[in-house]
Design a protein around this motif. Sequence first.
Motif, PDB file in Angstrom:
ATOM      1  N   SER A 245       4.802 -14.283  16.215  1.00  0.00           N
ATOM      2  CA  SER A 245       6.181 -13.981  15.866  1.00  0.00           C
ATOM      3  C   SER A 245       6.241 -13.260  14.521  1.00  0.00           C
ATOM      4  N   THR A 312      14.194 -16.504  16.044  1.00  0.00           N
ATOM      5  CA  THR A 312      12.868 -16.020  15.664  1.00  0.00           C
ATOM      6  C   THR A 312      12.437 -14.928  16.629  1.00  0.00           C
ATOM      7  N   TYR A 313      11.606 -14.007  16.137  1.00  0.00           N
ATOM      8  CA  TYR A 313      11.120 -12.938  17.007  1.00  0.00           C
ATOM      9  C   TYR A 313      10.243 -13.510  18.119  1.00  0.00           C
ATOM     10  N   PRO A 315       7.200 -14.100  20.274  1.00  0.00           N
ATOM     11  CA  PRO A 315       5.764 -13.790  20.208  1.00  0.00           C
ATOM     12  C   PRO A 315       5.261 -13.105  21.464  1.00  0.00           C
TER      13      PRO A 315
END
Length: 456
Positions: A245, A312-313, A315
């Motif tokens: 991430s 959150t980005y 992963p």
Amino acid sequence: MRTTLNAGSLRSVENVGYAVRHSFVYFVIGLCLASCEAHDYWLMSAPIEVDSNTGVYEAHSKDEISQDLFVRYELNYEIENVNTSQETEVVVSATSYVNHVERSTGQKVWHLNGSEKGAGVLTPALLSYGNSLSVSLFCCATSRCVSKEVSCSHLTANDGVDSGEDGTVSFCYKSCNTPEICINKCPSESVCAQMCKDADSIESCRRSECHSDAGLETCTQKCNGDEECLKSCTPARECVDKCYSNVAGCFKNCLSMAYLCTDNYYLSDAESIPCALCGGSGACSYDFSVQDTRKLVSSTGEEFTCDLDCSTYPPTCVTGCNELFNSDTEREDCLNQCLTQFLFWCNDNQISEDYIDSNIEQPCCYSDFCQNRLTGVIKSYGVECFNDTNCGSGKYCTEQGVCESSGNSTCSARPNVANKRPPLSLFIIGLLAISIYARFKRRKYRPSVTEIGAWR
């Protein structure tokens, strides 16, 4: 009334002048000693050097700066571009540790022309306190900064790294796609499972506790050099996901900052993205005109509905693109499009060109060339406090270990002197003063030759 000074009286006056002159000299010496006692110095024994031409993109001080007591650190340094003609960008960094646990990092980005030198200071306010310090020099490709510290001077001057927009994208991808450094700090799966086995919510515990900076035992620590153990030791998956991430966020931040620096927006040529973004497998097509449904469609016609965690980005953008494509160019395009799709869904179906996650670090600068040398002196100061109770009334303890006034008083905060011994210099000044005074008293009452004759 006329006053007459005999020889003895004149000698007494001379003695007074002698005492005053020498007391002043010793007082000045004592003040110098007092100022020197306020800190210690460590001269770095060897320069730190980086050179992209030889593959040395980062270098660290060889000196082990550590002690038992906690101190506040300061780095005074000189940085030099040893290349006579080509400009460089480089990052000076210093990190303080408390019993080998990172406490605070201070850094500065330098853009230097050929043979140019610069001098700077990383202050105690940046480095906080600890009982050890490391000093490092980073090229842009291996540096890490929060967005407010990033320099885009090279981009502004040259419109990108190497070859414009494509060079910038390639630089961002290669600089950010290094999850191994983060994963090596991950706790082992077995340690993580053991820690969370009695938690009310095991998944919640694992998400909150099993990450790279949790302080849990890593595979490297757990196996302690046992190669067979390392083969079977698996890093906690929550931590590995967070590392990937971070890669995604670093890449997106890097491109967004490049856009803010140059107004050149990177348009991806990717035709598909990982179905893993929505829990599937393989490659999926995307169509921004029908994204309200939050669905991806695979080449076989299978639909995957997304339930995204927008905090959150993902992963899976990194791992999925790495699995789908072989070349870096295709992976760069895939990753950018996957992150764009994610941000589109998480921002009310709007594409943000300049979105930056301020919690995620990225390269500090964009130059792919560095050839620099750093020399420096490390200074330390005493820590005044560790919590507010160490300070006097109306004061609080800062993160740097200094007592400061918590009111609106114009008086400056004074050091906390509780439980501290007087400095050695004051003791020396006291001894010298007593010695001079005693010498003066002896001379004052010693009769002159004229006086002795008169007594007779």
